[in-house]
Design an enzyme around this catalytic site. Structure first.
Site, PDB file in Angstrom:
ATOM      1  N   ARG A 212       0.811  -1.226   0.000  1.00 37.78           N
ATOM      2  CA  ARG A 212       0.000   0.000   0.000  1.00 37.78           C
ATOM      3  C   ARG A 212       0.842   1.272   0.000  1.00 37.78           C
ATOM      4  O   ARG A 212       0.337   2.348  -0.311  1.00 37.78           O
ATOM      5  CB  ARG A 212      -0.957  -0.005   1.198  1.00 37.78           C
TER       6      ARG A 212
ATOM      7  N   ASN B  89      38.204  27.716  -7.843  1.00 34.61           N
ATOM      8  CA  ASN B  89      38.872  26.662  -7.079  1.00 34.61           C
ATOM      9  C   ASN B  89      39.047  25.355  -7.847  1.00 34.61           C
ATOM     10  O   ASN B  89      39.737  24.458  -7.377  1.00 34.61           O
ATOM     11  CB  ASN B  89      38.090  26.387  -5.788  1.00 34.61           C
ATOM     12  N   TYR B  90      38.470  25.223  -9.024  1.00 33.42           N
ATOM     13  CA  TYR B  90      38.494  23.942  -9.737  1.00 33.42           C
ATOM     14  C   TYR B  90      39.087  24.149 -11.128  1.00 33.42           C
ATOM     15  O   TYR B  90      38.621  24.988 -11.898  1.00 33.42           O
ATOM     16  CB  TYR B  90      37.070  23.402  -9.838  1.00 33.42           C
TER      17      TYR B  90
ATOM     18  N   GLY C 225       2.945 -14.486   7.639  1.00 38.88           N
ATOM     19  CA  GLY C 225       2.142 -13.910   8.702  1.00 38.88           C
ATOM     20  C   GLY C 225       2.947 -13.447   9.897  1.00 38.88           C
ATOM     21  O   GLY C 225       4.136 -13.747  10.049  1.00 38.88           O
TER      22      GLY C 225
ATOM     23  N   ALA D 245      39.163  46.657  -7.535  1.00 39.66           N
ATOM     24  CA  ALA D 245      37.932  46.147  -8.144  1.00 39.66           C
ATOM     25  C   ALA D 245      38.197  45.690  -9.568  1.00 39.66           C
ATOM     26  O   ALA D 245      38.936  46.320 -10.324  1.00 39.66           O
ATOM     27  CB  ALA D 245      36.863  47.223  -8.124  1.00 39.66           C
TER      28      ALA D 245
END
Length: 471
Positions: free
Chosen positions: A22, A392-393, A84, A429
């Site tokens: 169910r 970072n990768y 059962g 910047a």
């Protein structure tokens, strides 16, 4: 002098071997979760809190998956065929061979069961010197449940399953939630004698009651006044209802301990979550897993934390945090995302649309807007401007960026890791940095602007002339 004796031993057998079609799921029913815990794990936890040391879980369908999901702090028995509830309980006999105390036999799908109820069941069983004692409940419509048939003296005579009951027996409102306490020898002796004489052609645990009473054994019953506590979960609708009840319990306990929950109907807290007093949980706050909040925090609205440690006086608004360690007086959000491995010291400020991953920020450091810091270590009192990115990768490996105390990182600075920025350094910047920046240095890594006076006017004139010739 009387020498005190220890309490008699008590074990629990939890039946969790069925298929439960169910639920309509590839996930075994014992592993469906509510409030952060697998269904049957909540039954195990109730046994542990009731002081029951030996817990045997009977598994069958997808047994290896169920074992992995429930943990290795219990014993397991295998029901090889679905024959059962009586056959399932009998599967535990080899595991408990030689055990001479009481045995609780419990359904594995009653997640709202309280340890106090188990203690009361065992205590009544011992006082009555019964062969078996079962927990019962009353419903106006107990359709589908076994009915309790009592003797003229008021003791339990037998249990009849709904499908086997006569129309008159089906009018009985006292039903069987499948929670029992047996004398161990009586249980396994009766299980050896039951037969599949029922509509399902199964070995039913309920038939042990008739066997014991026929032998002159005393079968007692303990009634519970809260049928929801012992109701089984067989569908996802019932799972959601049980989760709502359990969640309300958890939030009530938090409120009584000094936590403000603005709207309990819109706040979601897992089992095991701890929250300090005077913390306020706003609506649509989700606290999952191994999460602990300190005192005086303001969490939400729309905050989701999983497996996080948060100090005192923190503010977290509309943000998502996973496996983060947060100091005190930290402000996060709105719309921040902390992925696993982040450590924020006291006084850190994380603003809108900031993402951190495997990053440590020192005391008083601020990253206020539109920034990604991955695999980074930032010192104390540093300022991270808007649009800063740590690259970072490299497509093969992850690399770290280290930024020293008091550094001022300008807007739209891009760090091509690995590199280090010294304490007190400033980045201009728009810089793209590929080399280390020494302490107290200014780093500028951008092309020089070229300005051509009157170029735009001449360009527009040429464009108009071109457009006119086309016409």
């Amino acid at each position: 002098m009387t020498v005190p004796t220890s309490a008699p031993a008590c074990a629990a057998v939890i039946l969790a071997a069925g298929r439960s079609t169910r639920m309509r799921s590839a996930i075994p029913k014992p592993l469906h979760t509510l409030c952060g815990r697998p269904l049957t794990r909540l039954v195990i936890d109730a046994c542990r809190r009731a002081g029951i040391e030996r817990v045997v879980v009977v598994v069958g369908h997808e047994s290896e998956m169920v074992r992995a999901g429930l943990g290795d702090d219990v014993e397991y028995a295998l029901q090889t065929e679905q024959r059962g509830s009586g056959d399932a309980a009998r599967a535990a006999e080899p595991v408990l061979r030689g055990f001479s105390g009481e045995v609780l036999v419990l359904a594995g799908d009653v997640p709202l069961l309280k340890p106090e109820t188990l203690k009361r069941l065992v205590a009544h069983h011992r006082r009555a010197s019964a062969a078996a004692t079962l927990l019962t409940a009353t419903l106006d419509d107990p359709t589908g449940y076994g009915r309790i048939l009592r003797s003229p003296e008021g003791t339990v005579a037998r249990i009849v399953e709904h499908n086997d009951a006569t129309p008159e027996e089906r009018t009985i409102k006292e039903w069987n939630p499948s929670l029992y306490c047996f004398d161990a020898a009586a249980l396994f002796g009766a299980l050896a004698r039951i037969r599949p004489n029922n509509a399902q052609r199964e070995l039913q645990l309920t038939d042990t009651v008739g066997v014991l009473t026929a032998d002159g054994g005393r079968v007692e019953a303990v009634a519970t006044d809260d049928a929801r506590e012992v109701a089984g979960v067989n569908t996802r609708v019932e799972l959601a209802a049980a989760a709502a009840t359990l969640r309300r319990r958890l939030l009530t306990d938090l409120m009584l301990s000094g936590v403000t929950v603005v709207d309990p109907a819109a706040t979601y807290v897992d089992v095991g979550v701890t929250v300090g007093r005077d913390t306020v949980l706003e609506p649509q706050t989700f606290l999952h897993g191994d999460t602990a909040l300190g005192e005086g925090c303001a969490i939400g609205p729309f905050a989701c934390l999983r497996d996080c440690r948060v100090g005192d006086r923190c503010v977290i608004v509309a943000s998502h945090l996973v496996s983060a360690e947060i100091g005190s007086s930290v402000r996060i959000g709105p719309f921040a995302n902390l992925r696993p491995g982040c450590r924020l010291a006291d006084g850190v400020r994380i603003g809108d649309f900031v993402e951190l991953k495997n990053t440590a920020l020192g005391p008083g450091t601020s990253a206020s807007h539109l920034t990604y810091l991955g695999d980074a270590e930032v010192g104390a009192r540093a300022n991270i401007g808007a649009g800063v990115v740590t690259c970072n990768y490299d497509g093969f490996r992850k690399h770290r960026t280290v930024i020293g105390d008091g550094a001022f990182v300008g807007t739209h600075t891009t760090f091509i890791a690995p590199l280090e920025v010294g304490a007190g350094a400033v980045t201009a910047a728009g810089s793209v940095l590929t080399e280390d920046v020494p302490t107290d240095s200014l780093a500028i890594a951008r092309s020089r602007a070229v300005i051509k006076p009157d170029w735009a006017r001449r360009w527009r004139a040429a464009r108009e002339k071109h457009d006119g010739s086309d016409a």
